[in-house]
Design an enzyme around this catalytic site. Structure first.
Site, mmCIF file in Angstrom:
data_model
loop_
_atom_site.group_PDB
_atom_site.id
_atom_site.type_symbol
_atom_site.label_atom_id
_atom_site.label_comp_id
_atom_site.label_asym_id
_atom_site.label_seq_id
_atom_site.Cartn_x
_atom_site.Cartn_y
_atom_site.Cartn_z
ATOM 1 N N SER A 128 0.826 -1.260 0.031
ATOM 2 C CA SER A 128 -0.077 0.017 0.156
ATOM 3 C C SER A 128 0.973 1.456 -0.094
ATOM 4 O O SER A 128 0.301 2.253 -0.412
ATOM 5 C CB SER A 128 -1.008 0.089 1.136
ATOM 6 N N THR A 156 -1.721 -1.946 5.437
ATOM 7 C CA THR A 156 -2.014 -1.070 6.659
ATOM 8 C C THR A 156 -1.362 0.332 6.478
ATOM 9 O O THR A 156 -1.794 1.131 7.159
ATOM 10 C CB THR A 156 -1.439 -1.587 7.938
ATOM 11 N N ASP A 157 -0.243 0.210 6.059
ATOM 12 C CA ASP A 157 0.384 1.609 5.679
ATOM 13 C C ASP A 157 -0.267 2.794 5.178
ATOM 14 O O ASP A 157 -0.146 3.950 5.804
ATOM 15 C CB ASP A 157 1.660 1.395 4.955
#
Length: 356
Positions: A87, A120-121
């Site tokens: 991401s 998640t980033d």
């Protein structure tokens, strides 16, 4: 012979009844589409003890679904691989592609909810973009994991199960884009990643919307900012996003980054300052020059919680600057890009930052 014929008839009838029961049960379940984009939830480590060292975006959506047969008990699930990217490497074009696909699926009568697997980033940024641009009251649920599926105590499977369960729930309708992780149901607008390796990494400073436990939702609050169906922005009319960049403030900061970004063709600059979005005196002239050149200046704060107060620390009215309210710099950038597709008037932009 007669008994044998009757037994075969009974067996055939029982098979038909069982098939009808299965078909009836499936028809009663919601239809949920899982859109996969990559991330740790699709990651793999070298061994079971690798919970923080692994390769992201390695497992396809079909394999994710096949590895979690429990999903069939809560929804009729279909999967699509939109892209397979870690991401932190997602682009504006990826955002547009994903949002347009979500919008198209949401319009289908045979789709009750949508789940998006994501790294998640930057999941909080994608969640906010969808919150602003997709017009639907159907549940859109982001999901991610902090550990790859190969690790001991991997969190992805339960997070995905919860996401599908929430996406198929009628009580999740109209609450905007959600994120389900670590048993919590978070607002896509408010949620932020606050820890880089714990499963409890995601929090909202104003509190979770609720929890999901064993497939049941428990709600405690609802979002009040404008979102999805109530948004004035619509992904179906957005074809590109204007360039918006971020410059952070810190002790000893120079104007180097601001001056360079001002010459790069950006339409707005987010200044992520300390405290109340404070701006060092030596870089005020550089920000004033940006504004004089037609670039919108937006004051945000690098502080995790709280919100930026207008005309405190800096005379925003005098400088014709906008404040980002409670949005961190990365989310302020998302709203600025979307808002600039409609207007560059600073008074209108400030209204938008208050309302969204």
């Amino acid at each position: 012979m007669y008994c044998s014929s009757r037994l075969r008839a009974f067996a055939a009838a029982a098979t038909l009844l069982a098939a009808a029961a299965i078909a009836h049960a499936q028809a009663a379940l919601p239809n949920v589409v899982i859109l996969a984009t990559g991330g740790t939830i699709a990651g793999a480590g070298a061994s079971a003890i690798n919970s923080a060292t692994y390769a992201a975006a390695k497992v396809g959506v079909d394999k994710l679904i096949a590895g979690l047969p429990e999903l069939s008990k809560v929804a009729n699930v279909k999967g699509e691989q939109v892209f397979q990217v870690a991401s932190e490497s997602l682009t504006n074009d990826n955002l547009l592609t994903l949002a347009k696909r979500v919008s198209a699926l949401a319009k289908q009568p045979d789709v009750d909810g949508i789940v998006i697997t994501h790294g998640t980033d930057t999941v909080e940024e994608t969640a906010y973009f969808l919150t602003l641009t997709v017009h639907t009251n159907k549940p859109i649920v982001m999901v991610a994991s902090m550990r790859p599926g190969t690790a001991l105590s991997a969190d992805g499977a339960l997070n995905l199960y919860d996401a599908v369960s929430v996406a198929g729930s009628k009580d999740a309708m109209g609450k905007g884009v959600l994120l389900t992780m670590n048993d919590s149901i978070e607002s896509g607008r408010d949620v932020s990643k606050n820890f880089n390796i714990k499963p409890s990494a995601f929090v909202s400073q104003w509190g979770s919307l609720g929890m999901v436990v064993e497939g049941r939702n428990y709600w405690f609050r609802a979002p009040v900012k404008r979102h999805t169906m109530n948004s004035e922005f619509d992904i179906d009319t957005i074809t590109s996003l204007p360039p918006v960049e971020i410059a952070m403030g810190y002790e000893g900061v120079a104007s180097t980054a601001i001056d360079a970004l001002g010459k790069s063709g950006i339409k707005a600059l987010i200044h992520g300052g300390p405290g109340n979005g404070s701006v060092a005196d030596r870089i005020v002239p550089s920000l004033q020059k940006l504004r004089a050149d037609g670039i919108v200046v937006i004051r945000s704060s690098r502080v995790p919680d709280g919100f930026v107060i207008r005309n405190a620390e800096q005379p925003d009215d005098k400088y014709d600057w906008v404040v980002a309210h409670d949005l961190r710099p990365q989310k302020a950038r998302i709203l600025a890009m979307v808002a600039l597709t409609k207007t560059s008037d600073t008074k209108e932009l400030q209204r938008i930052f208050w309302e969204y």
